[in-house]
Design an enzyme around this catalytic site. Structure first.
Site, PDB file in Angstrom:
ATOM      1  NE  ARG A 159     -45.275  -3.955 -15.097  1.00 39.26           N
ATOM      2  CZ  ARG A 159     -45.713  -4.945 -14.327  1.00 39.26           C
ATOM      3  NH1 ARG A 159     -45.270  -5.082 -13.088  1.00 39.26           N
ATOM      4  NH2 ARG A 159     -46.549  -5.828 -14.785  1.00 39.26           N
ATOM      5  CB  SER A 229     -47.656  -3.133 -21.398  1.00 38.26           C
ATOM      6  OG  SER A 229     -48.126  -4.453 -21.414  1.00 38.26           O
ATOM      7  CD  GLU A 325     -45.105  -1.763 -18.115  1.00 39.64           C
ATOM      8  OE1 GLU A 325     -44.417  -2.722 -18.492  1.00 39.64           O
ATOM      9  OE2 GLU A 325     -46.307  -1.879 -17.783  1.00 39.64           O
TER      10      GLU A 325
END
Length: 342
Positions: A159, A229, A325
């Protein structure tokens, strides 16, 4: 005069920006950026707003990247796709499959634009963008100079990429180059995909299974605002993972190439009995604990308070501290998400 950001973020949080500009080509994008800079205003480029949380009104210009177009170049061993940054990611996955170019199916239904995909190095069900990315085309905002970064130069991590670090606020992504190998290899390591037979499975079957998993577990942002998420799956040192597995032998864990171990944030949250917990209008989703939702006209303060609560509970039980995230946007631009919820 301000403009509502509610239609431009999938969380459906109602904050405003001073200006919102829709850019359909590079020149419009550069002009909007330069105009804001001349006025001394902060400026940010947004795709579909599917991975951001606006904490307050934004004091500057939000540029919506809508640069479109898909070009395909076929070679003996691969299909090479050159895709405008403003194309919808899932529509691209479908386009590739419809044209018998497999390789993106594990990434089906990830919300957002193609231009956002390298920033986060998007990933799902065992595949990350770096596996198929050939290059990223950007434009230097101050000079208007074109840059092409190879996948290696993008410095992809979990990420993470150069676009979240040195190049943040310096460049705009205008297109992404993908290489889809003709030697297709299904990736069947996660969830329902493990039940499929690698010898007979088709890319369409993988796509269908991924879409089924995502639609049954993840809330539709049109019904309950969310940014997918909310937390990253934590990657911890081997000794910390060993300690945790001694106490919780059934904890899902995925050893990484460098010796570290990735844990499942959703499982950790679930073990703390947090599904369905609400603060104000924000809630932990009942089917997928990794997702925080706007259940009832949530404010950004509600979401931040809930994220803090989840982080504390998981930290106290497992001594693992979750990091968002989702990217947090303050009045003048991106702020440190971990500090915001700590």
């Amino acid at each position: 005069m301000t403009h509502s950001l509610k239609p431009w973020n999938t969380f459906g949080i109602d904050h405003c920006a001073k200006h919102i500009v829709c850019a359909e080509n590079e020149q419009q994008l550069l002009s909007a950026w330069q105009q804001a800079t001349r006025e001394g205003l902060p400026v940010m480029i947004l795709g579909e707003g599917s991975n951001v949380l606006f904490l307050e009104n934004y004091a500057g210009t939000v540029i919506l990247n809508r640069l479109k177009g898909i070009e395909v170049n076929e070679t003996a061993d691969a299909w090479h796709l050159h895709v405008g940054a403003g194309e919808n990611w899932h529509q691209l996955v479908r386009y590739a499959l419809d044209n018998n170019m497999p390789g993106l199916e594990n990434l089906a239904l990830i919300p957002g634009c193609v231009g956002s995909s390298p920033i986060q190095n998007i990933g799902a069900y065992g595949v990350e963008l770096h596996r198929v990315c050939d290059y990223v085309d950007c434009v230097e905002l101050e000079t208007g100079k074109r840059l092409r970064l190879s996948a290696a130069e993008c410095r992809f991590g979990y990420r993470d990429s150069i676009f979240k670090n040195e190049y943040q606020d310096r460049v705009a992504i205008v297109a992404v180059g993908l290489r889809l190998s003709k030697q297709w290899q299904p990736v069947l390591t996660y969830g329902d995909l493990t039940r499929l037979d690698p010898k007979t499975v088709t890319a369409q079957q993988v796509f269908d299974a991924v879409c089924h998993m995502r639609t049954t577990k993840l809330p539709d942002p049109k019904v309950n605002g969310n940014a997918g998420s909310f937390f990253k799956n934590p990657v911890v040192a081997a000794d910390i993972a060993m300690e945790l597995l001694e106490r919780f032998p059934n904890a899902p864990h995925y050893p990484q190439a460098d010796g570290s171990v990735k844990l499942a944030a959703g499982w950790l949250i679930d073990q703390c009995q947090l599904k369905g917990v609400t603060i104000g209008g924000a809630a932990v989703h009942r089917q997928q604990a990794l997702v925080l939702i706007n259940a009832n006209d949530a404010t950004s303060k509600d979401v931040v308070a809930l994220a803090h609560h989840v982080r504390q509970k998981v930290g106290e039980k497992f001594n693992v501290w979750l990091e968002p995230e989702v990217r947090f946007i303050g009045q003048f631009g991106e702020v440190n998400a971990v500090e915001s919820i700590a």
